[in-house]
Design an enzyme around this catalytic site. Structure first.
Site, short mmCIF file in Angstrom:
data_model
loop_
_atom_site.label_atom_id
_atom_site.label_comp_id
_atom_site.label_asym_id
_atom_site.label_seq_id
_atom_site.Cartn_x
_atom_site.Cartn_y
_atom_site.Cartn_z
N ARG A 87 13.98 -44.81 -11.98
CA ARG A 87 13.34 -43.80 -11.11
C ARG A 87 14.09 -43.84 -9.78
O ARG A 87 14.11 -44.89 -9.11
CB ARG A 87 11.86 -44.12 -10.92
CG ARG A 87 11.24 -43.34 -9.76
CD ARG A 87 9.73 -43.45 -9.68
NE ARG A 87 9.09 -42.71 -10.75
CZ ARG A 87 7.81 -42.35 -10.74
NH1 ARG A 87 7.04 -42.67 -9.72
NH2 ARG A 87 7.30 -41.68 -11.75
N HIS B 220 11.39 -34.58 -14.17
CA HIS B 220 10.49 -35.67 -14.61
C HIS B 220 10.17 -35.44 -16.10
O HIS B 220 9.04 -35.11 -16.47
CB HIS B 220 9.22 -35.64 -13.76
CG HIS B 220 8.40 -36.89 -13.81
ND1 HIS B 220 8.74 -38.01 -14.54
CD2 HIS B 220 7.21 -37.21 -13.21
CE1 HIS B 220 7.81 -38.95 -14.39
NE2 HIS B 220 6.89 -38.48 -13.59
N GLN C 234 7.12 -37.25 -17.98
CA GLN C 234 5.82 -36.68 -17.62
C GLN C 234 5.53 -35.44 -18.46
O GLN C 234 4.43 -35.27 -19.00
CB GLN C 234 5.81 -36.29 -16.14
CG GLN C 234 4.54 -35.58 -15.71
CD GLN C 234 3.32 -36.49 -15.77
OE1 GLN C 234 3.36 -37.60 -15.26
NE2 GLN C 234 2.24 -36.03 -16.39
N ASP D 175 1.10 -29.76 -8.55
CA ASP D 175 1.54 -31.12 -8.21
C ASP D 175 1.39 -31.27 -6.70
O ASP D 175 1.12 -30.30 -5.98
CB ASP D 175 3.00 -31.33 -8.66
CG ASP D 175 3.47 -32.78 -8.50
OD1 ASP D 175 2.62 -33.68 -8.29
OD2 ASP D 175 4.70 -33.02 -8.58
N CYS E 206 0.18 -33.98 -12.82
CA CYS E 206 0.81 -35.23 -13.27
C CYS E 206 0.20 -36.45 -12.62
O CYS E 206 0.33 -37.57 -13.13
CB CYS E 206 2.30 -35.17 -13.00
SG CYS E 206 2.71 -35.10 -11.23
N ARG F 225 0.88 -40.43 -21.24
CA ARG F 225 2.16 -41.02 -20.84
C ARG F 225 2.49 -42.20 -21.77
O ARG F 225 3.64 -42.38 -22.18
CB ARG F 225 2.10 -41.53 -19.38
CG ARG F 225 1.96 -40.45 -18.32
CD ARG F 225 3.17 -39.54 -18.25
NE ARG F 225 4.41 -40.25 -18.05
CZ ARG F 225 4.91 -40.63 -16.86
NH1 ARG F 225 4.25 -40.33 -15.76
NH2 ARG F 225 6.06 -41.27 -16.78
N1 NVA Z 1 6.53 -34.52 -7.49
C1 NVA Z 1 6.01 -35.86 -7.35
C2 NVA Z 1 5.70 -36.43 -8.69
C3 NVA Z 1 5.09 -37.80 -8.66
C4 NVA Z 1 4.84 -38.36 -10.01
C5 NVA Z 1 7.00 -36.72 -6.60
O1 NVA Z 1 8.20 -36.63 -6.88
O2 NVA Z 1 6.59 -37.46 -5.72
N1 CP Z 2 2.92 -39.08 -12.82
C1 CP Z 2 3.65 -40.15 -12.45
O1 CP Z 2 4.84 -40.25 -12.73
O2 CP Z 2 2.94 -41.11 -11.78
P1 CP Z 2 3.52 -42.41 -11.07
O3 CP Z 2 4.30 -41.96 -9.87
O4 CP Z 2 2.31 -43.20 -10.71
O5 CP Z 2 4.41 -43.14 -12.04
#
Ligand code: NVA
Ligand code: CP
Length: 301
Positions: free
Chosen positions: A106, A133, A136, A219, A258, A286
């Protein structure tokens, strides 16, 4: 451990996959959910999880998925690795390849994950970048299939931030599975051209396209990589998903997010906790989707 000779099976973006392969993954995820029990498919295999951003769901579901399939995990924070002191991603990937059998990463720039995968002798999984993502959205597609059946022809509306990583993966999925996706967002936060890899209707009128939607998605307004929080809040205020918006969509529409959610910003608490909310199923899924992704990466699906 010596380098693997076959090309590793990376899971970086849904756009690299056929409908047939993704359907096979989703079917396997559903089977694994129905018969949840410890297995030994990945006995002796280790997955490293590299986090350069925080996580709750991705971390817990990958750790548990690996353990329930008989394997091990090592969780690494980018800041605590030599990555945080200038070692390149390509070199890091080659080194990790001598220890572990797969890596989930990540990070920020999508190009970093692509670079990591190019240097990696083992499968690499995109656990979220600024761009996409995919893990997800596999869980989200499983949730839609559970509630609505086939994905083809479904009517999906995204409300809120149009320049969003989860949305990119939804757009890619829409092209593969043939559903209708409307993105309702401010013009300043529209999807970037690179994300518009599929047929999408973009509208800037808040709530446009909601009537008859089968799934209403949103989101956070401020993703982990966004620095302009005040500007975003001001632009996105009219795009909140509240009970009136869900009523506009209709009683059969499900609400999807998500998570983590920011109650009172992109969605109200009443919608999160209301009868149309599918968010807890998405979070649970997930785990099951990730098991199918891992099995595919390890050539066991
Ligand atoms: N769009 C959000 C998703 C978190 C799972 C982010 O990138 O922070
Ligand atoms: N939806 C998701 O990826 O959550 P986290 O950031 O908690 O992993």
């Amino acid at each position: 451990m010596s380098a693997m000779t076959d090309s590793p099976r990376h899971f970086l973006d849904l756009s690299s996959f056929s409908e047939e392969t993704l359907s096979r993954l989703l079917d396997r995820a559903a089977e694994l959910k129905a018969t949840r029990a410890p297995r030994d498919d990945l006995r002796g295999k280790t997955l490293a999880l590299v986090f350069e951003k925080p996580s709750t769901r991705t971390r817990v579901s990958f750790e548990l998925a690996m353990k329930e399939l008989g394997g091990f995990t090592i969780v690494l924070s980018g800041k605590e690795m030599q990555l945080g002191h200038g070692e390149s991603l390509g070199d890091t990937a080659r080194v990790l390849g001598r220890y572990v059998h797969a890596v989930m990463i990540r990070t920020f720039d999508h190009a970093q994950v692509q670079e990591f995968a190019r240097g990696a002798p083992m499968p690499v999984i995109n656990g979220l970048t600024n761009f996409s993502h995919p893990c997800q959205v596999m869980a989200d597609l499983l949730t839609v299939k559970e509630r609505l059946g086939a994905l083809k022809g479904r009517r999906v509306v995204w409300m809120g931030d149009g320049d969003n990583n989860v949305l990119t993966s939804w757009i890619q999925a829409g092209k593969i599975f043939g559903f209708t996706l409307t993105v309702c967002c401010p013009k300043e936060l529209a999807p970037k051209p690179a994300a518009l890899a599929g047929p999408v209707t973009v509208t800037h009128e808040p709530g446009a396209g909601l009537e008859g939607a089968e799934a209403v998605l949103t989101d956070t307004w401020i993703s982990m990589h966004n620095a302009d929080a005040d500007r975003r809040r001001a632009l996105l205020e009219p795009y909140r998903v509240d009970e009136a918006r869900m009523k506009q969509a209709g009683a059969n529409a499900m609400f999807m997010h998500c998570l983590p959610a920011h109650r009172g910003e992109e969605v109200t608490g009443a919608v999160m906790d209301g009868p149309q909310s599918a968010v807890w199923d998405e979070a649970e899924n997930r785990l099951h989707a990730q098991k199918a992704i891992l099995l595919w990466c390890f050539g066991k699906l």
